[in-house]
Each structure stands twice: as structure tokens, then as C-alpha cells.
Write a protein that holds these residues in place. Structure first.
Motif, PDB file in Angstrom:
ATOM      1  N   GLY A  26       0.825  -1.198   0.000  1.00  0.00           N
ATOM      2  CA  GLY A  26       0.000   0.000   0.000  1.00  0.00           C
ATOM      3  C   GLY A  26       0.855   1.241   0.000  1.00  0.00           C
ATOM      4  N   ARG A  27       0.288   2.323   0.489  1.00  0.00           N
ATOM      5  CA  ARG A  27       0.959   3.622   0.472  1.00  0.00           C
ATOM      6  C   ARG A  27       1.847   3.767   1.707  1.00  0.00           C
ATOM      7  N   ILE A  28       2.921   3.017   1.683  1.00  0.00           N
ATOM      8  CA  ILE A  28       3.815   2.944   2.836  1.00  0.00           C
ATOM      9  C   ILE A  28       5.022   3.841   2.638  1.00  0.00           C
ATOM     10  N   LEU A  29       5.237   4.723   3.581  1.00  0.00           N
ATOM     11  CA  LEU A  29       6.455   5.529   3.579  1.00  0.00           C
ATOM     12  C   LEU A  29       7.526   4.839   4.414  1.00  0.00           C
ATOM     13  N   GLY A  30       7.120   4.287   5.523  1.00  0.00           N
ATOM     14  CA  GLY A  30       8.042   3.558   6.373  1.00  0.00           C
ATOM     15  C   GLY A  30       7.278   2.827   7.464  1.00  0.00           C
ATOM     16  N   ILE A  31       7.814   1.699   7.877  1.00  0.00           N
ATOM     17  CA  ILE A  31       7.197   0.897   8.940  1.00  0.00           C
ATOM     18  C   ILE A  31       8.109   0.923  10.153  1.00  0.00           C
ATOM     19  N   ALA A  32       7.568   1.318  11.283  1.00  0.00           N
ATOM     20  CA  ALA A  32       8.356   1.367  12.513  1.00  0.00           C
ATOM     21  C   ALA A  32       8.412  -0.016  13.161  1.00  0.00           C
ATOM     22  N   ALA A  33       7.302  -0.469  13.671  1.00  0.00           N
ATOM     23  CA  ALA A  33       7.256  -1.747  14.367  1.00  0.00           C
ATOM     24  C   ALA A  33       6.388  -2.737  13.602  1.00  0.00           C
ATOM     25  N   MET A  34       6.837  -3.996  13.604  1.00  0.00           N
ATOM     26  CA  MET A  34       6.055  -5.094  13.044  1.00  0.00           C
ATOM     27  C   MET A  34       6.023  -6.184  14.101  1.00  0.00           C
ATOM     28  N   GLY A  35       4.853  -6.785  14.268  1.00  0.00           N
ATOM     29  CA  GLY A  35       4.753  -7.773  15.334  1.00  0.00           C
ATOM     30  C   GLY A  35       3.775  -8.878  15.025  1.00  0.00           C
ATOM     31  N   TRP A  36       3.865  -9.893  15.853  1.00  0.00           N
ATOM     32  CA  TRP A  36       2.939 -11.026  15.781  1.00  0.00           C
ATOM     33  C   TRP A  36       2.195 -11.139  17.111  1.00  0.00           C
ATOM     34  N   TYR A  37       0.906 -11.352  17.017  1.00  0.00           N
ATOM     35  CA  TYR A  37       0.038 -11.572  18.157  1.00  0.00           C
ATOM     36  C   TYR A  37      -0.727 -12.860  17.906  1.00  0.00           C
ATOM     37  N   ARG A  38      -1.321 -13.406  18.955  1.00  0.00           N
ATOM     38  CA  ARG A  38      -2.131 -14.607  18.772  1.00  0.00           C
ATOM     39  C   ARG A  38      -3.339 -14.570  19.692  1.00  0.00           C
ATOM     40  N   GLN A  39      -4.358 -15.277  19.261  1.00  0.00           N
ATOM     41  CA  GLN A  39      -5.576 -15.378  20.066  1.00  0.00           C
ATOM     42  C   GLN A  39      -6.063 -16.817  20.021  1.00  0.00           C
ATOM     43  N   ALA A  40      -6.047 -17.442  21.178  1.00  0.00           N
ATOM     44  CA  ALA A  40      -6.547 -18.804  21.311  1.00  0.00           C
ATOM     45  C   ALA A  40      -8.036 -18.759  21.627  1.00  0.00           C
ATOM     46  N   PRO A  41      -8.756 -19.833  21.359  1.00  0.00           N
ATOM     47  CA  PRO A  41     -10.198 -19.859  21.642  1.00  0.00           C
ATOM     48  C   PRO A  41     -10.494 -19.528  23.097  1.00  0.00           C
ATOM     49  N   GLY A  42     -11.396 -18.576  23.295  1.00  0.00           N
ATOM     50  CA  GLY A  42     -11.792 -18.208  24.641  1.00  0.00           C
ATOM     51  C   GLY A  42     -10.817 -17.324  25.381  1.00  0.00           C
ATOM     52  N   LYS A  43      -9.758 -16.895  24.703  1.00  0.00           N
ATOM     53  CA  LYS A  43      -8.750 -16.061  25.357  1.00  0.00           C
ATOM     54  C   LYS A  43      -8.591 -14.739  24.624  1.00  0.00           C
ATOM     55  N   GLU A  44      -7.955 -13.792  25.303  1.00  0.00           N
ATOM     56  CA  GLU A  44      -7.703 -12.502  24.690  1.00  0.00           C
ATOM     57  C   GLU A  44      -6.483 -12.570  23.770  1.00  0.00           C
ATOM     58  N   ARG A  45      -6.427 -11.645  22.846  1.00  0.00           N
ATOM     59  CA  ARG A  45      -5.277 -11.553  21.961  1.00  0.00           C
ATOM     60  C   ARG A  45      -4.049 -11.135  22.781  1.00  0.00           C
ATOM     61  N   GLU A  46      -2.910 -11.777  22.516  1.00  0.00           N
ATOM     62  CA  GLU A  46      -1.698 -11.490  23.271  1.00  0.00           C
ATOM     63  C   GLU A  46      -0.510 -11.317  22.342  1.00  0.00           C
ATOM     64  N   LEU A  47       0.448 -10.540  22.795  1.00  0.00           N
ATOM     65  CA  LEU A  47       1.675 -10.326  22.038  1.00  0.00           C
ATOM     66  C   LEU A  47       2.514 -11.602  22.022  1.00  0.00           C
ATOM     67  N   VAL A  48       3.066 -11.924  20.858  1.00  0.00           N
ATOM     68  CA  VAL A  48       4.020 -13.016  20.742  1.00  0.00           C
ATOM     69  C   VAL A  48       5.433 -12.438  20.618  1.00  0.00           C
ATOM     70  N   ALA A  49       5.604 -11.545  19.644  1.00  0.00           N
ATOM     71  CA  ALA A  49       6.918 -10.932  19.429  1.00  0.00           C
ATOM     72  C   ALA A  49       6.751  -9.682  18.580  1.00  0.00           C
ATOM     73  N   VAL A  50       7.664  -8.738  18.771  1.00  0.00           N
ATOM     74  CA  VAL A  50       7.640  -7.509  17.992  1.00  0.00           C
ATOM     75  C   VAL A  50       9.064  -7.138  17.633  1.00  0.00           C
ATOM     76  N   ILE A  51       9.238  -6.507  16.462  1.00  0.00           N
ATOM     77  CA  ILE A  51      10.561  -6.101  16.016  1.00  0.00           C
ATOM     78  C   ILE A  51      10.485  -4.681  15.473  1.00  0.00           C
ATOM     79  N   GLN A  52      11.420  -3.854  15.909  1.00  0.00           N
ATOM     80  CA  GLN A  52      11.502  -2.482  15.440  1.00  0.00           C
ATOM     81  C   GLN A  52      12.297  -2.423  14.130  1.00  0.00           C
ATOM     82  N   ARG A  53      12.209  -1.304  13.449  1.00  0.00           N
ATOM     83  CA  ARG A  53      12.867  -1.170  12.156  1.00  0.00           C
ATOM     84  C   ARG A  53      14.368  -1.420  12.260  1.00  0.00           C
ATOM     85  N   GLY A  54      14.972  -1.000  13.358  1.00  0.00           N
ATOM     86  CA  GLY A  54      16.409  -1.188  13.517  1.00  0.00           C
ATOM     87  C   GLY A  54      16.809  -2.577  13.978  1.00  0.00           C
TER      88      GLY A  54
END
Length: 120
Positions: A26-54
């Protein structure tokens, strides 16, 4: 204006590995953070891992030592290598990215999710 498309989920036996990918477009100038989250049945979405541009990374305790997050800035793509998978890793895995658009706005976008099932 910015879309994320995930791939790589599926069914795997306990102890196995999977590699998830998430490509931003899309119309991306730059991406700071990219991450993965997960949601198991009956549970809230939680952070798995995140990585900054650097390259700085942050992992959930449950992911440390088993999962590795990486990114290719030229391709606006983030990866999650998951090893030694356990049944409790079963969930829908979502990609998230935040940054600036070419219109000098900001975005914080989620992918549609990719299912991961760990079962024998």
C-alpha cells in the motif's frame, strides 16, 4: 491504505516447526514496528513478538528460546520462525504493523490472521 497478508499457518505435530510470513503493501512511507500476536479460543489476543525497524526485538515469555522474529525492510515483510511447538501454541496468529504513509499520515494495521494448530 495499507494491507497486511499473512501466510504459513497450518497443522503441525508437537515439537515441529512453522514459519509465518506477513507482507505489507500500500501507500507505505516507512514501517516502525512489526509484530505477531495470537488469540486462542476463549482467550484474549496477546503479544508473541515484535521487532523495530532497527532490529530491536521483544518476546513474550512463552516465545523466548523457541520463536524468532525477523524482518526484511526492503520487502516490508516480517517473519516468525516457530520451533518446538506445543499444543498451547494453537491459536490464530495475527500480524500487526505501524508506521507512516506516503501521505504523511500514520497507520496501525492488522492482518486477517492465519491459524496454527499443534496437535498429534
Amino acid at each position: 491504505q495499507v494491507q497486511l497478508v499473512e501466510s504459513g499457518g497450518g497443522l503441525v505435530q508437537p515439537g515441529g516447526s512453522l514459519r509465518l510470513s506477513c507482507a505489507a503493501s500500500g501507500r507505505i512511507l516507512g514501517i516502525a514496528a512489526m509484530g505477531w500476536y495470537r488469540q486462542a479460543p476463549g482467550k484474549e489476543r496477546e503479544l508473541v513478538a515484535v521487532i523495530q525497524r532497527g532490529g530491536t526485538t521483544n518476546y513474550a515469555e512463552s516465545a523466548k528460546g523457541r520463536f524468532t522474529i525477523s524482518r526484511d525492510n526492503a520487502k516490508n515483510t516480517v517473519y516468525l520462525q516457530m520451533n518446538k511447538l506445543k499444543p498451547e501454541d494453537t491459536a490464530i496468529y495475527y500480524c500487526n504493523a505501524g508506521g507512516r504513509t506516503t501521505g504523511f499520515g500514520t497507520f496501525d494495521t492488522w492482518g486477517q490472521g492465519t491459524p496454527v494448530t499443534v496437535s498429534s
